[in-house]
Design an enzyme around this catalytic site. Structure first.
Site, PDB file in Angstrom:
ATOM      1  N   HIS A 296      -3.303   6.195   4.448  1.00 41.18           N
ATOM      2  CA  HIS A 296      -1.882   6.427   4.707  1.00 41.18           C
ATOM      3  C   HIS A 296      -1.494   7.802   4.159  1.00 41.18           C
ATOM      4  O   HIS A 296      -1.949   8.199   3.084  1.00 41.18           O
ATOM      5  CB  HIS A 296      -1.016   5.390   3.981  1.00 41.18           C
ATOM      6  CG  HIS A 296      -1.124   3.985   4.518  1.00 41.18           C
ATOM      7  ND1 HIS A 296      -1.780   3.654   5.682  1.00 41.18           N
ATOM      8  CD2 HIS A 296      -0.619   2.822   4.024  1.00 41.18           C
ATOM      9  CE1 HIS A 296      -1.677   2.345   5.875  1.00 41.18           C
ATOM     10  NE2 HIS A 296      -0.991   1.829   4.888  1.00 41.18           N
TER      11      HIS A 296
ATOM     12  N   CYS B 231       0.818  -1.233   0.000  1.00 48.08           N
ATOM     13  CA  CYS B 231       0.000   0.000   0.000  1.00 48.08           C
ATOM     14  C   CYS B 231       0.849   1.280   0.000  1.00 48.08           C
ATOM     15  O   CYS B 231       0.575   2.224  -0.754  1.00 48.08           O
ATOM     16  CB  CYS B 231      -0.947  -0.002   1.196  1.00 48.08           C
ATOM     17  SG  CYS B 231      -0.222  -0.605   2.721  1.00 48.08           S
TER      18      CYS B 231
HETATM   19  N1  LIG Z   1      -4.584  -3.802   4.933  1.00 50.49           N
HETATM   20  C1  LIG Z   1      -3.958  -3.143   3.959  1.00 50.49           C
HETATM   21  O1  LIG Z   1      -3.926  -1.883   3.904  1.00 50.49           O
HETATM   22  C2  LIG Z   1      -3.254  -3.901   2.870  1.00 50.49           C
HETATM   23  C3  LIG Z   1      -2.733  -3.190   1.812  1.00 50.49           C
HETATM   24  C4  LIG Z   1      -2.061  -3.857   0.800  1.00 50.49           C
HETATM   25  C5  LIG Z   1      -1.949  -5.228   0.856  1.00 50.49           C
HETATM   26  N2  LIG Z   1      -2.463  -5.922   1.908  1.00 50.49           N
HETATM   27  C6  LIG Z   1      -2.356  -7.386   1.911  1.00 50.49           C
HETATM   28  O2  LIG Z   1      -3.647  -7.915   1.649  1.00 50.49           O
HETATM   29  C7  LIG Z   1      -3.805  -9.172   2.300  1.00 50.49           C
HETATM   30  C8  LIG Z   1      -5.061  -9.131   3.185  1.00 50.49           C
HETATM   31  O3  LIG Z   1      -4.882  -8.169   4.201  1.00 50.49           O
HETATM   32  P1  LIG Z   1      -6.037  -7.709   5.203  1.00 50.49           P
HETATM   33  O4  LIG Z   1      -5.497  -6.473   5.807  1.00 50.49           O
HETATM   34  O5  LIG Z   1      -7.362  -7.708   4.537  1.00 50.49           O
HETATM   35  O6  LIG Z   1      -6.003  -8.913   6.280  1.00 50.49           O
HETATM   36  P2  LIG Z   1      -7.104  -9.310   7.382  1.00 50.49           P
HETATM   37  O7  LIG Z   1      -8.028  -8.194   7.658  1.00 50.49           O
HETATM   38  O8  LIG Z   1      -6.323  -9.890   8.501  1.00 50.49           O
HETATM   39  O9  LIG Z   1      -7.954 -10.487   6.668  1.00 50.49           O
HETATM   40  C9  LIG Z   1      -7.366 -11.674   6.239  1.00 50.49           C
HETATM   41  C10 LIG Z   1      -8.412 -12.572   5.573  1.00 50.49           C
HETATM   42  O10 LIG Z   1      -7.714 -13.639   4.944  1.00 50.49           O
HETATM   43  C11 LIG Z   1      -8.323 -14.874   5.279  1.00 50.49           C
HETATM   44  N3  LIG Z   1      -7.289 -15.908   5.323  1.00 50.49           N
HETATM   45  C12 LIG Z   1      -6.187 -15.953   6.091  1.00 50.49           C
HETATM   46  N4  LIG Z   1      -5.465 -17.062   5.854  1.00 50.49           N
HETATM   47  C13 LIG Z   1      -6.156 -17.756   4.917  1.00 50.49           C
HETATM   48  C14 LIG Z   1      -5.945 -18.985   4.260  1.00 50.49           C
HETATM   49  N5  LIG Z   1      -4.892 -19.762   4.509  1.00 50.49           N
HETATM   50  N6  LIG Z   1      -6.853 -19.372   3.334  1.00 50.49           N
HETATM   51  C15 LIG Z   1      -7.932 -18.601   3.050  1.00 50.49           C
HETATM   52  N7  LIG Z   1      -8.190 -17.416   3.633  1.00 50.49           N
HETATM   53  C16 LIG Z   1      -7.307 -17.010   4.559  1.00 50.49           C
HETATM   54  C17 LIG Z   1      -8.960 -14.660   6.630  1.00 50.49           C
HETATM   55  O11 LIG Z   1      -9.964 -15.638   6.758  1.00 50.49           O
HETATM   56  P3  LIG Z   1     -10.934 -15.777   8.029  1.00 50.49           P
HETATM   57  O12 LIG Z   1     -11.794 -14.524   7.975  1.00 50.49           O
HETATM   58  O13 LIG Z   1     -11.722 -17.004   7.775  1.00 50.49           O
HETATM   59  O14 LIG Z   1     -10.038 -15.825   9.220  1.00 50.49           O
HETATM   60  C18 LIG Z   1      -9.437 -13.200   6.515  1.00 50.49           C
HETATM   61  O15 LIG Z   1     -10.723 -13.155   5.940  1.00 50.49           O
HETATM   62  C19 LIG Z   1      -2.498  -9.411   3.077  1.00 50.49           C
HETATM   63  O16 LIG Z   1      -1.644 -10.189   2.278  1.00 50.49           O
HETATM   64  C20 LIG Z   1      -1.934  -8.008   3.234  1.00 50.49           C
HETATM   65  O17 LIG Z   1      -0.552  -7.999   3.379  1.00 50.49           O
HETATM   66  C21 LIG Z   1      -3.126  -5.279   2.911  1.00 50.49           C
END
Ligand SMILES: NC(=O)c1ccc[n+]([C@@H]2O[C@H](COP(=O)([O-])OP(=O)(O)OC[C@H]3O[C@@H](n4cnc5c(N)ncnc54)[C@H](OP(=O)(O)O)[C@@H]3O)[C@@H](O)[C@H]2O)c1
Length: 341
Positions: A250, A131
């Site tokens: 951000h 991000c």
């Molecule tokens: N947050 C940001 O600003 C941002 C920006 C750029 C990139 N990212 C990337 O985007 C991705 C998601 O981030 P997030 O912030 O949305 O995370 P989050 O809020 O922690 O949500 C993670 C989600 O992934 C699911 N999950 C985790 N492990 C899994 C698996 N093995 N198989 C299937 N589903 C799985 C979880 O399932 P359950 O709900 O069933 O637990 C949950 O729904 C990450 O790789 C992060 O680095 C995030």
């Protein structure tokens, strides 16, 4: 990718990014035939009044999927490492939000405003950058094309949602505790502590793990991902990434040393005519970008554009974007739009 009127799409993960992906697919009228939503466990969810059935992820779930948008957690047991190859084997193109494939030379790392053409060289997986990198390169690219860039020094002010749903919950919990009984040193004893320090009424310069030369992994992402996206490994980039008690959005203070001199007015003019950017820069009216205003928006907002008083090649920008939209879901769905063009 074979041209179709509509595509079977999977969204993996329904955390803070996955939910925004569902919104973006709808809001951008992405031509979806069938939509499947996967997470670790099955359940029903409601997003803006629309009901989605979330299925427990399995390799078979990817059969028939054309485009798989991954927003699960990263790392060895994360969604992308476990299932991305399964999805490509079954014919899907994967667009992954995590860091697992970003630096793989066979995987394009794409911000459509900068390197949309890289989408074409994919071999099944396309990576969405970090991000903090996305909003920075959107701002750097128009300046780079006009005046070249020798050096970039960036300090970020990153929201809690950048660390996922659990971090948003941690900040909310801390705020409740602070309101109930004190101002500093709130005892944070949450079961799933998602950030390394208390964030309520605090800031800390620690995003990701500490690594080479005492920079954090987030700081190295800003260096290495920018080089890869801009196809220029000579730009000298150095960053300090800081978590601030903002929910979403951000902000970045970016110092650019150009190769050719550029006045602040020239920079404003170039940036305001560039794709995906909105310039908000009227200091006399107290007008500059702020994360609370960027929340839910897809553009990168730029203000405080000014020249270094001592160096004619030095330029400051204040760059703000919604980390869950342009920093993640919007960019991923824009990549999907490029893919089907
Ligand atoms: N947050 C940001 O600003 C941002 C920006 C750029 C990139 N990212 C990337 O985007 C991705 C998601 O981030 P997030 O912030 O949305 O995370 P989050 O809020 O922690 O949500 C993670 C989600 O992934 C699911 N999950 C985790 N492990 C899994 C698996 N093995 N198989 C299937 N589903 C799985 C979880 O399932 P359950 O709900 O069933 O637990 C949950 O729904 C990450 O790789 C992060 O680095 C995030």
């Amino acid at each position: 990718m074979k041209k179709k009127a509509k595509y079977n799409v999977a969204v993996i993960g329904v955390g803070v990014v996955g939910i925004e992906m569902l919104r973006c697919l709808k809001q951008f009228n992405f031509p979806v035939a069938e939509l499947r939503v996967f997470a670790r466990s099955a359940r029903q969810i409601d997003v803006d009044g629309l009901k989605y059935s979330v299925e427990a992820i399995s390799p078979e779930g990817f059969s028939g999927i054309d485009i798989a948008l991954f927003a699960g957690t990263e790392g060895e047991k994360g969604a992308a490492v476990t299932y991305a190859q399964e999805a490509t084997r079954r014919g899907a193109v994967v667009i992954d939000n995590g860091a697992d494939f970003r630096m793989d030379p066979a995987v394009p790392l794409v911000v459509p405003e900068v390197n949309a053409k890289d989408v074409k060289i994919h071999k099944g997986i396309i990576a969405n950058p970090n991000c903090s990198t996305i909003q920075m390169v959107v701002a750097l690219w128009p300046i780079y094309k006009k005046a070249g860039i020798r050096r970039v020094i960036a300090t970020t002010f990153q929201a809690s949602s950048g660390a996922g749903k659990a971090a948003v919950e941690q900040l909310e919990e801390e705020n409740i505790r602070i309101a109930a009984g004190g101002y500093q040193d709130v005892e944070v004893n949450l079961e799933n502590k998602a950030m390394p320090q208390q964030l309520g009424y605090n800031v800390f310069p620690h995003i990701g793990g500490f690594s080479e030369d005492d920079y954090t992994s987030e700081e190295w992402k800003m260096v290495r991902e920018t080089h890869k996206i801009m196809h220029d490994y000579k730009i000298k980039i150095s960053a300090t990434t800081v978590r601030v008690p903002v929910r979403t959005g951000h902000s970045e203070a970016i110092y650019i040393e150009t190769k050719k001199p550029l006045s602040a007015n020239q920079a404003k003019d170039i940036l305001s005519k560039s794709a995906g950017i909105i310039v908000l820069d009227e200091p006399k009216k107290n007008l500059y970008p702020m994360p609370k205003d960027a929340e839910g928006k897809d553009e990168v907002f730029i203000g405080r554009i000014r020249r270094d008083p001592f160096l004619k090649y030095g330029l400051w920008l204040w760059v703000v974007a919604d980390n869950l939209r342009k920093g993640a879901a919007t960019n991923a769905v824009q990549i999907a739009q490029e893919l089907i063009k």
